[in-house]
Design a protein around this motif. Sequence first.
Motif, PDB file in Angstrom:
ATOM      1  N   HIS A 131      71.388  10.926 111.321  1.00  0.00           N
ATOM      2  CA  HIS A 131      72.643  11.791 110.785  1.00  0.00           C
ATOM      3  C   HIS A 131      72.102  12.511 109.642  1.00  0.00           C
ATOM      4  O   HIS A 131      72.513  13.977 109.325  1.00  0.00           O
ATOM      5  CB  HIS A 131      73.714  10.751 110.131  1.00  0.00           C
ATOM      6  N   PHE A 132      71.444  11.978 108.713  1.00  0.00           N
ATOM      7  CA  PHE A 132      70.679  12.880 107.432  1.00  0.00           C
ATOM      8  C   PHE A 132      69.804  13.965 108.080  1.00  0.00           C
ATOM      9  O   PHE A 132      70.060  15.374 107.506  1.00  0.00           O
ATOM     10  CB  PHE A 132      69.904  12.023 106.708  1.00  0.00           C
ATOM     11  N   LEU A 133      69.037  13.912 109.303  1.00  0.00           N
ATOM     12  CA  LEU A 133      68.230  15.042 109.840  1.00  0.00           C
ATOM     13  C   LEU A 133      69.304  15.963 110.145  1.00  0.00           C
ATOM     14  O   LEU A 133      68.951  17.067 110.244  1.00  0.00           O
ATOM     15  CB  LEU A 133      67.493  14.230 110.846  1.00  0.00           C
ATOM     16  N   VAL A 134      70.323  15.551 110.863  1.00  0.00           N
ATOM     17  CA  VAL A 134      71.416  16.726 111.412  1.00  0.00           C
ATOM     18  C   VAL A 134      72.122  17.476 110.088  1.00  0.00           C
ATOM     19  O   VAL A 134      72.189  18.690 110.135  1.00  0.00           O
ATOM     20  CB  VAL A 134      72.438  16.099 112.034  1.00  0.00           C
ATOM     21  N   THR A 135      72.442  16.675 109.240  1.00  0.00           N
ATOM     22  CA  THR A 135      72.803  17.519 107.917  1.00  0.00           C
ATOM     23  C   THR A 135      71.730  18.210 107.363  1.00  0.00           C
ATOM     24  O   THR A 135      72.371  19.389 106.863  1.00  0.00           O
ATOM     25  CB  THR A 135      73.255  16.295 106.787  1.00  0.00           C
ATOM     26  N   ILE A 136      70.728  17.813 107.043  1.00  0.00           N
ATOM     27  CA  ILE A 136      69.566  18.798 106.394  1.00  0.00           C
ATOM     28  C   ILE A 136      69.338  20.047 107.472  1.00  0.00           C
ATOM     29  O   ILE A 136      69.036  21.007 106.816  1.00  0.00           O
ATOM     30  CB  ILE A 136      68.422  17.848 106.199  1.00  0.00           C
ATOM     31  N   GLY A 137      69.284  19.569 108.674  1.00  0.00           N
ATOM     32  CA  GLY A 137      69.042  20.751 109.498  1.00  0.00           C
ATOM     33  C   GLY A 137      70.170  21.927 109.493  1.00  0.00           C
ATOM     34  O   GLY A 137      69.951  23.029 109.654  1.00  0.00           O
ATOM     35  N   LEU A 138      71.430  21.408 109.500  1.00  0.00           N
ATOM     36  CA  LEU A 138      72.685  22.417 109.228  1.00  0.00           C
ATOM     37  C   LEU A 138      72.477  23.044 107.989  1.00  0.00           C
ATOM     38  O   LEU A 138      72.676  24.400 107.718  1.00  0.00           O
ATOM     39  CB  LEU A 138      73.751  21.600 109.350  1.00  0.00           C
ATOM     40  N   GLN A 139      72.000  22.551 106.801  1.00  0.00           N
ATOM     41  CA  GLN A 139      72.089  23.228 105.606  1.00  0.00           C
ATOM     42  C   GLN A 139      70.886  24.146 105.374  1.00  0.00           C
ATOM     43  O   GLN A 139      70.911  24.971 104.986  1.00  0.00           O
ATOM     44  CB  GLN A 139      71.502  21.892 104.646  1.00  0.00           C
ATOM     45  N   ILE A 140      69.607  23.724 106.205  1.00  0.00           N
ATOM     46  CA  ILE A 140      68.523  24.792 106.135  1.00  0.00           C
ATOM     47  C   ILE A 140      68.895  25.791 106.970  1.00  0.00           C
ATOM     48  O   ILE A 140      68.787  27.087 106.643  1.00  0.00           O
ATOM     49  CB  ILE A 140      67.425  24.298 107.013  1.00  0.00           C
ATOM     50  N   TYR A 141      69.545  25.883 108.104  1.00  0.00           N
ATOM     51  CA  TYR A 141      70.074  26.847 108.988  1.00  0.00           C
ATOM     52  C   TYR A 141      71.012  27.752 108.272  1.00  0.00           C
ATOM     53  O   TYR A 141      70.878  29.063 108.416  1.00  0.00           O
ATOM     54  CB  TYR A 141      70.765  26.166 110.263  1.00  0.00           C
ATOM     55  N   ASN A 142      71.851  27.237 107.674  1.00  0.00           N
ATOM     56  CA  ASN A 142      72.843  27.950 106.765  1.00  0.00           C
ATOM     57  C   ASN A 142      72.159  28.755 105.702  1.00  0.00           C
ATOM     58  O   ASN A 142      72.799  29.941 105.610  1.00  0.00           O
ATOM     59  CB  ASN A 142      74.042  27.129 106.266  1.00  0.00           C
TER      60      ASN A 142
END
Length: 201
Positions: A131-142
């Motif tokens: 879940h943290f990887l998904v959150t970080i991934g979305l943040q980097i993408y944005n």
Amino acid sequence: MNFDQLKEQWNKEGSDVNIPDTIQQLKESRHPIEKIRKNMKKEFPMQIGAIILMALFPLQFHFPASQYIIYYVSYTMMVVISSYYLFGFYQFYRQAELYTGNTKNSLWKIYHELRLNMERYQSFGFLLLPHFLVTIGLQIYNMMEKQGRSLTELTSPQQLGLITAVLIGILTVITSIVLWTKYSYGRSARQLKNILNEMDE
């Protein structure tokens, strides 16, 4: 052998160690079981609060509405997993109240339950990583999207750097979970084991 017998034996040997007469006295002298329960009592509401706060991450990080479904699917899975483990921790907390701890068998039982829950505690932390990887991934993408860039535009060194940073982050989190578990419950587990070893002598 119970604690009364252990005390009598040590007194015969002229030991200066003062063994309390009852389990209540052991608890008052900061018995390991009581320390474990105090730690769990502090951590449980903090863990619940952290999970609730995570529900607000999309708003805090200003995720676009189109990404809500991605985040909340991951979040829902995390909540389901967390509920299972937190329920197990709560059961152990309640069971610890019922242990008299005045015999070797009861102490062995709580010791093994503690070791089992320490393993569960670590597994719980590890299972939150996706879940943290998904959150970080979305943040980097944005962040990249705001700069007018995309992941496909990253050069090979940049991609390697990103992968390395993620791996280092994962290893750091895993190490932190292991160390925190040992810090919070490892000492109490060792104290229980020492008491059991002394009762075997």
